[in-house]
Design a protein around this motif. Structure first.
Motif, PDB file in Angstrom:
ATOM      1  N   LEU A  77     -22.401 -13.499  -8.567  1.00 38.14           N
ATOM      2  CA  LEU A  77     -22.393 -12.484  -9.621  1.00 38.14           C
ATOM      3  C   LEU A  77     -22.518 -11.082  -9.043  1.00 38.14           C
ATOM      4  N   ALA A  78     -23.251 -10.946  -7.939  1.00 36.63           N
ATOM      5  CA  ALA A  78     -23.364  -9.638  -7.283  1.00 36.63           C
ATOM      6  C   ALA A  78     -22.011  -9.201  -6.715  1.00 36.63           C
ATOM      7  N   VAL A  79     -21.329 -10.106  -6.024  1.00 35.77           N
ATOM      8  CA  VAL A  79     -20.012  -9.785  -5.453  1.00 35.77           C
ATOM      9  C   VAL A  79     -19.006  -9.510  -6.569  1.00 35.77           C
ATOM     10  N   TYR A  80     -19.056 -10.327  -7.628  1.00 38.14           N
ATOM     11  CA  TYR A  80     -18.135 -10.132  -8.752  1.00 38.14           C
ATOM     12  C   TYR A  80     -18.327  -8.755  -9.384  1.00 38.14           C
ATOM     13  N   GLY A  81     -19.595  -8.342  -9.555  1.00 33.98           N
ATOM     14  CA  GLY A  81     -19.869  -7.024 -10.125  1.00 33.98           C
ATOM     15  C   GLY A  81     -19.342  -5.901  -9.247  1.00 33.98           C
ATOM     16  N   SER A  82     -19.539  -6.016  -7.936  1.00 32.89           N
ATOM     17  CA  SER A  82     -19.031  -4.993  -7.016  1.00 32.89           C
ATOM     18  C   SER A  82     -17.511  -4.967  -7.014  1.00 32.89           C
ATOM     19  N   TYR A  83     -16.906  -6.158  -7.016  1.00 32.74           N
ATOM     20  CA  TYR A  83     -15.441  -6.249  -7.002  1.00 32.74           C
ATOM     21  C   TYR A  83     -14.826  -5.582  -8.235  1.00 32.74           C
ATOM     22  N   THR A  84     -15.268  -5.968  -9.426  1.00 29.59           N
ATOM     23  CA  THR A  84     -14.684  -5.404 -10.647  1.00 29.59           C
ATOM     24  C   THR A  84     -14.993  -3.919 -10.778  1.00 29.59           C
ATOM     25  N   SER A  85     -16.139  -3.504 -10.268  1.00 30.48           N
ATOM     26  CA  SER A  85     -16.490  -2.088 -10.290  1.00 30.48           C
ATOM     27  C   SER A  85     -15.519  -1.274  -9.434  1.00 30.48           C
ATOM     28  N   LEU A  86     -15.226  -1.770  -8.238  1.00 30.74           N
ATOM     29  CA  LEU A  86     -14.305  -1.077  -7.342  1.00 30.74           C
ATOM     30  C   LEU A  86     -12.874  -1.085  -7.886  1.00 30.74           C
ATOM     31  N   VAL A  87     -12.522  -2.142  -8.618  1.00 35.85           N
ATOM     32  CA  VAL A  87     -11.201  -2.211  -9.240  1.00 35.85           C
ATOM     33  C   VAL A  87     -10.986  -1.029 -10.186  1.00 35.85           C
ATOM     34  N   TYR A  88     -12.057  -0.590 -10.860  1.00 35.29           N
ATOM     35  CA  TYR A  88     -11.944   0.537 -11.788  1.00 35.29           C
ATOM     36  C   TYR A  88     -12.200   1.886 -11.114  1.00 35.29           C
ATOM     37  N   LEU A  89     -12.823   1.879  -9.955  1.00 39.91           N
ATOM     38  CA  LEU A  89     -13.194   3.133  -9.306  1.00 39.91           C
ATOM     39  C   LEU A  89     -12.012   3.778  -8.583  1.00 39.91           C
ATOM     40  N   PHE A  90     -11.197   2.977  -7.910  1.00 41.86           N
ATOM     41  CA  PHE A  90     -10.161   3.520  -7.032  1.00 41.86           C
ATOM     42  C   PHE A  90      -8.862   3.974  -7.716  1.00 41.86           C
ATOM     43  N   PRO A  91      -8.533   3.510  -8.940  1.00 38.25           N
ATOM     44  CA  PRO A  91      -7.290   3.992  -9.560  1.00 38.25           C
ATOM     45  C   PRO A  91      -7.207   5.502  -9.747  1.00 38.25           C
ATOM     46  N   VAL A  92      -8.345   6.177  -9.798  1.00 36.56           N
ATOM     47  CA  VAL A  92      -8.325   7.641  -9.901  1.00 36.56           C
ATOM     48  C   VAL A  92      -7.606   8.232  -8.687  1.00 36.56           C
ATOM     49  N   ILE A  93      -7.899   7.696  -7.488  1.00 36.27           N
ATOM     50  CA  ILE A  93      -7.265   8.167  -6.257  1.00 36.27           C
ATOM     51  C   ILE A  93      -5.799   7.765  -6.227  1.00 36.27           C
ATOM     52  N   GLY A  94      -5.506   6.526  -6.632  1.00 37.05           N
ATOM     53  CA  GLY A  94      -4.127   6.052  -6.638  1.00 37.05           C
ATOM     54  C   GLY A  94      -3.241   6.875  -7.556  1.00 37.05           C
ATOM     55  N   GLY A  95      -3.789   7.309  -8.679  1.00 35.36           N
ATOM     56  CA  GLY A  95      -3.031   8.151  -9.597  1.00 35.36           C
ATOM     57  C   GLY A  95      -2.713   9.509  -9.005  1.00 35.36           C
ATOM     58  N   LEU A  96      -3.675  10.099  -8.320  1.00 31.69           N
ATOM     59  CA  LEU A  96      -3.470  11.405  -7.694  1.00 31.69           C
ATOM     60  C   LEU A  96      -2.412  11.337  -6.599  1.00 31.69           C
ATOM     61  N   ILE A  97      -2.464  10.266  -5.783  1.00 31.96           N
ATOM     62  CA  ILE A  97      -1.484  10.106  -4.696  1.00 31.96           C
ATOM     63  C   ILE A  97      -0.075   9.958  -5.262  1.00 31.96           C
ATOM     64  N   ALA A  98       0.068   9.187  -6.340  1.00 28.58           N
ATOM     65  CA  ALA A  98       1.386   8.999  -6.949  1.00 28.58           C
ATOM     66  C   ALA A  98       1.913  10.315  -7.518  1.00 28.58           C
ATOM     67  N   ASP A  99       1.035  11.066  -8.169  1.00 28.35           N
ATOM     68  CA  ASP A  99       1.449  12.330  -8.786  1.00 28.35           C
ATOM     69  C   ASP A  99       1.946  13.333  -7.748  1.00 28.35           C
ATOM     70  N   ALA A 141     -10.521  -6.925  -0.975  1.00 30.30           N
ATOM     71  CA  ALA A 141     -10.279  -5.509  -0.676  1.00 30.30           C
ATOM     72  C   ALA A 141      -8.791  -5.171  -0.814  1.00 30.30           C
ATOM     73  N   LEU A 142      -7.920  -6.074  -0.376  1.00 30.24           N
ATOM     74  CA  LEU A 142      -6.478  -5.866  -0.539  1.00 30.24           C
ATOM     75  C   LEU A 142      -6.110  -5.732  -2.021  1.00 30.24           C
ATOM     76  N   ILE A 143      -6.707  -6.580  -2.842  1.00 26.02           N
ATOM     77  CA  ILE A 143      -6.423  -6.543  -4.279  1.00 26.02           C
ATOM     78  C   ILE A 143      -6.960  -5.260  -4.896  1.00 26.02           C
TER      79      ILE A 143
END
Length: 524
Positions: A77-99, A141-143
């Protein structure tokens, strides 16, 4: 034929009828690009939710099984929480790079490739390197990094096809169709990968998720002629800088370097939790200061509305996202999943959320439109209240079932189905208005920044979801604990957090609704 196989067949038949109907009834009024992006996103969601259906169960029952049941569930549950949290954290950067550099096409393809590799790496970990935590974390991490490129940009790309004046009126309808693709993929994957993973082989389930992502990539790559020349690489990305390499090349190098760093963040759970908490407090302070710094008093008050709803958004999703964590373990351990002579695998129950969205989403749109015409539509803060109340009602159903309908520590499956139904109606009350609210309430100069802040609320929520699951798993139980013992632990958590905390939050927000409506200054 087992009930799980029957459910699997029914799910595919339903989607094979429903999806073509949606496309056929809308193809004359929308560009072909909508349907290309629809299928690409559907298969990407197939891959993501297919893996998500299995992740917690796989960690608890295979990857960390040597730790013993209690510690294995806690770690999972600890790993799952960190994983899903990071899934939502990094799209901000991905959006900026695409723009600024990649353009949408390159970002979507890059993200899809990384996610596909992550899913296939998970399959290899199960087949060849079973129990290798390093490979497992690198796969996640790849995902995570791939999702950062794919998820925010495919939605933004779709918006480009509806910028002309004659297309603007069709934009909401197009995104509703796109939303069907998202949930069709989530529905099919939870049923399909869940069944294959639990009933046949874990690594086949993960591999099937990877095949889904490959299909999405192929659909997108071989239909680029329908994209009207949009979303291509930006000139800024081609500029040569250090070592005669382009900006885009250096971004790709940085992306590869980032993957082991993200993998380490999954391993260093407590450090990541602390950093995210500090970031959350920093965001709250930032929003308060921004509200005071606005020259226009109205703009400042609207930012404070965003801040208040940011906090309640975290509360809602922290409990809602128990679905992929503690609720999956609860379904495995404490739900009577028997139908006839067979069982429904616990992972397949995660499909219920997407199924109910497919069933109810159109109805909710109709209801809001009807109420709007009569000037009775609830305000955005009030919709958040309704969402929280329905979330609490869902957990309340499970708690009552455990008190009055449990047999030997198992509750009838109808109650977990009803819980998912109310959680979904709560989501439909609250979720669709969130992003729309940001665009309406944020000052134009910082709307992108505030949108990023809103995504951080989901990262915080998912991390808190993992912590709530961890606290449940930390309850002292012997290795020989029975279903009755675990039922008491889970329902105690759901009563305290899912009912009491959520209802108290709903009541507090209800009291704040008049003030928030005033601060919205005319925006509904």
């Amino acid at each position: 034929m087992s009930p799980a196989v029957i459910l699997l067949i029914v799910a595919w038949v339903f989607c094979l009828i429903w999806i073509p109907y949606i496309i056929y009834s809308n193809k004359k009024t929308n560009p072909k690009a909508l349907f290309i992006l629809f299928f690409a996103e559907m298969w990407e969601r197939f891959s993501y939710y297919g893996m998500r259906a299995l992740l917690t169960l796989y960690m608890a029952q295979v990857l960390f099984v040597e730790l013993g049941r209690q510690l294995a569930e806690q770690k999972s549950l600890a790993v799952y929480g960190s994983y899903t949290s990071l899934v939502y954290l990094f799209p901000v950067i991905g959006g900026l790079i695409a723009d600024r550099y990649f353009g949408f096409r390159k970002a979507i393809i890059t993200g899809g490739i990384l996610m596909m590799l992550g899913h296939f790496a998970l399959a290899l970990e199960g087949m060849i390197f079973q129990g290798d935590v390093i490979i497992f974390n690198l796969s996640l991490a790849l995902i995570i990094v791939g999702n950062a490129y794919f998820k925010p940009n495919i939605s933004s790309f779709l918006g480009q096809f509806y910028e002309e004046e004659r297309m603007k009126l069709k934009k909401d309808g197009a995104f509703n169709i796109f939303y069907v693709g998202i949930n069709a993929g989530a529905f099919l994957s939870s049923v399909t990968c869940g069944y294959v993973g639990q009933e046949i082989s874990w690594h086949y389930g993960f591999g099937l998720a990877g095949i889904g992502m490959l299909v999405g990539l192929l659909v997108f790559y071989f239909n680029q002629g329908a994209l009207q020349g949009k979303g291509k690489i930006e000139e800024a990305g081609r500029k040569k800088i250090f070592a005669n390499l382009s900006v885009n090349t250096w971004i790709l190098i940085a992306t590869i370097v980032l993957i082991p760093i993200v993998s380490s963040m999954l391993q260093l759970n407590e450090v990541f939790t602390t950093l995210l908490l500090v970031a959350g407090l920093g965001i709250i302070a930032f929003m308060i200061i921004q509200g005071f710094l606005q020259k226009d008093k109205v703009a400042g008050q609207r930012l404070w509305v965003v801040l208040v709803l940011f906090i309640f958004n975290v509360i809602f999703w922290a409990l809602f996202e128990q679905a992929g964590g503690s609720l999956t373990l609860f379904t495995e351990n404490n739900v009577d999943r028997t139908i006839g002579d067979g069982d429904i695998p616990a992972s397949m129950f995660q499909a219920l959320n997407a199924f109910f969205i497919l069933i109810f989403a159109t109805g909710f749109t109709w209801i809001w439109n009807k109420l709007r015409k009569r000037n009775l539509e609830p305000s955005t803060p009030m919709k958040f209240v309704l969402g929280l109340v329905q979330l609490a009602l869902g957990f309340g159903i499970v708690v009552l079932a455990s008190k009055f309908f449990a047999t030997d520590g198992l509750i009838p499956m109808i109650f977990i189905v009803l819980m998912y139904m109310f959680h979904t109606t709560g989501e439909l009350s609250l979720s669709p208005v969130g992003l729309s609210m940001i665009t309406k309430l944020s000052p134009k100069k910082i709307v992108g920044m505030i949108m990023g802040v809103w995504f951080v609320s989901f990262a915080l929520a998912n991390k808190l979801a993992g912590k709530i699951g961890e606290w449940t798993a930390k309850t002292e139980l012997p290795e020989s604990a029975t279903a009755i013992d675990t039922l008491n632990v889970y329902t105690s958590t759901y009563l305290n957090w899912g009912v009491y905390v959520v209802l108290a939050s709903a009541l507090l927000l209800l009291l704040l609704v008049p003030l928030l409506r005033k601060w919205m200054n005319g925006i509904h």
